[in-house]
Write a protein that holds these residues in place. Sequence first.
Motif, PDB file in Angstrom:
ATOM      1  N   LYS A 141       0.903  -1.308   0.086  1.00  0.00           N
ATOM      2  CA  LYS A 141      -0.189   0.008   0.101  1.00  0.00           C
ATOM      3  C   LYS A 141       0.832   1.222   0.229  1.00  0.00           C
ATOM      4  O   LYS A 141       0.420   2.296  -0.588  1.00  0.00           O
ATOM      5  N   THR A 142       2.018   1.158   0.552  1.00  0.00           N
ATOM      6  CA  THR A 142       2.793   2.286   0.633  1.00  0.00           C
ATOM      7  C   THR A 142       4.196   2.164   0.252  1.00  0.00           C
ATOM      8  O   THR A 142       4.779   2.884  -0.447  1.00  0.00           O
ATOM      9  N   GLY A 143       4.763   1.039   0.296  1.00  0.00           N
ATOM     10  CA  GLY A 143       6.269   0.715   0.022  1.00  0.00           C
ATOM     11  C   GLY A 143       6.231   0.810  -1.530  1.00  0.00           C
ATOM     12  O   GLY A 143       7.155   1.306  -2.088  1.00  0.00           O
ATOM     13  N   ALA A 144       5.372   0.145  -2.244  1.00  0.00           N
ATOM     14  CA  ALA A 144       5.498   0.061  -3.714  1.00  0.00           C
ATOM     15  C   ALA A 144       5.480   1.338  -4.619  1.00  0.00           C
ATOM     16  O   ALA A 144       6.300   1.436  -5.314  1.00  0.00           O
ATOM     17  N   LEU A 145       4.849   2.355  -4.076  1.00  0.00           N
ATOM     18  CA  LEU A 145       4.763   3.707  -4.717  1.00  0.00           C
ATOM     19  C   LEU A 145       6.283   4.322  -4.632  1.00  0.00           C
ATOM     20  O   LEU A 145       6.692   5.173  -5.276  1.00  0.00           O
ATOM     21  N   LEU A 146       6.635   4.317  -3.400  1.00  0.00           N
ATOM     22  CA  LEU A 146       7.951   4.966  -2.712  1.00  0.00           C
ATOM     23  C   LEU A 146       9.026   4.048  -3.566  1.00  0.00           C
ATOM     24  O   LEU A 146      10.006   4.929  -3.968  1.00  0.00           O
ATOM     25  N   GLN A 147       9.202   2.914  -3.552  1.00  0.00           N
ATOM     26  CA  GLN A 147       9.964   2.127  -4.315  1.00  0.00           C
ATOM     27  C   GLN A 147      10.127   2.542  -5.807  1.00  0.00           C
ATOM     28  O   GLN A 147      11.105   2.606  -6.519  1.00  0.00           O
TER      29      GLN A 147
END
Length: 302
Positions: free
Chosen positions: A188-194
């Motif tokens: 939910k959060t890590g993927a967009l930041l990565q």
Amino acid sequence: MTHRPFDPASFKAAMAGLAQRIDECLPTLLPPAVAPAAVVHEAAVHALMAGGKRVRPMLVLLTCEAAGGDANSSAALAVACAWEFVHTYSLVHDDLPAMDNDELRRGQPTTWKKYDEATAILAGDALLTEAFAVVVRHAPTPEVGAALVRVLADGAGMRGMVAGQAADVAAEGQPPDADTLRFIHRHKTGALLQSAVRAGARLGGASDEKLTQLDEYGDSLGLAFQVVDDILDVTRSAEELGKTAGKDADQQKLTYPAVYGLDASRRMASDLIDRALAAVTLFGPSSSRLADMARFVLDRTH
Ligand code: IPE
Ligand code: IPE
Ligand code: MG
Ligand code: MG
Ligand code: MG
């Protein structure tokens, strides 16, 4: 470690400069308002310009710099802003009554609260869709544009954020489960930041060796970001956060503090940031801002 010591004042000043460039660019990337649909434009501007730390577009630019690219180009800035479009859309939809049912965001009424649910859904749809148009329009070459579209889609879609959000909603009120928790937070959060880090790497023309290291940085930083978000929900006030505090417990969300307690969650966040820092040491001075960003993510208060 080859990094100079973390100087929060210097990083804060650099961040403020970047945030200003991003804030000035964001509204210029929206299509013009058209009278019968002007409210959607107004709602999108409300959501975008209410504030926000701009961590994702900053990560695009700082990674581009670390990879050896030109982070000062107008192309890099516009592409970076596409990541803020997608992030802002995710907040608008995350706050909807059907999801987290929140009324405060970035110190302002949430978009559905200020307008209505239909307008908020459409403003989110618009930001998500326009983000891809921005990438295609502003990428330095069509080939880089196509690669960036894929990176953004993977971070935002069913391989990334959408999967995490779906799992987050499904896990409400369910018995705690460590694997599900990690899945939710990385998606939910890590993927967009990565994906922001991957985009910066692609824009900057990172070597294969750097790409591997940057992926490790983005993965660890991305998960740490949400662990810290969970901690802040428990430890900070609505005034400090600009969003409702203490609501994860109210909504029986699956969070790190709920599963591991606050102290262990803090240690886990700190270990993840150490991994992120270790991943970019080999870059030397060009990645010092990425290291600063990792320390900021751990130490942030909102
Ligand atoms: C909040 O993100 C939602 C999460 C994905 C954890 P930020 O903490 O980056 O929120 P803004 O953009 O600064 O408002
Ligand atoms: C954020 O998770 C995930 C998103 C993709 C928006 P949260 O639901 O914890 O974010 P906040 O706390 O409302 O900002
Ligand atoms: Mg949520
Ligand atoms: Mg929420
Ligand atoms: Mg939260």
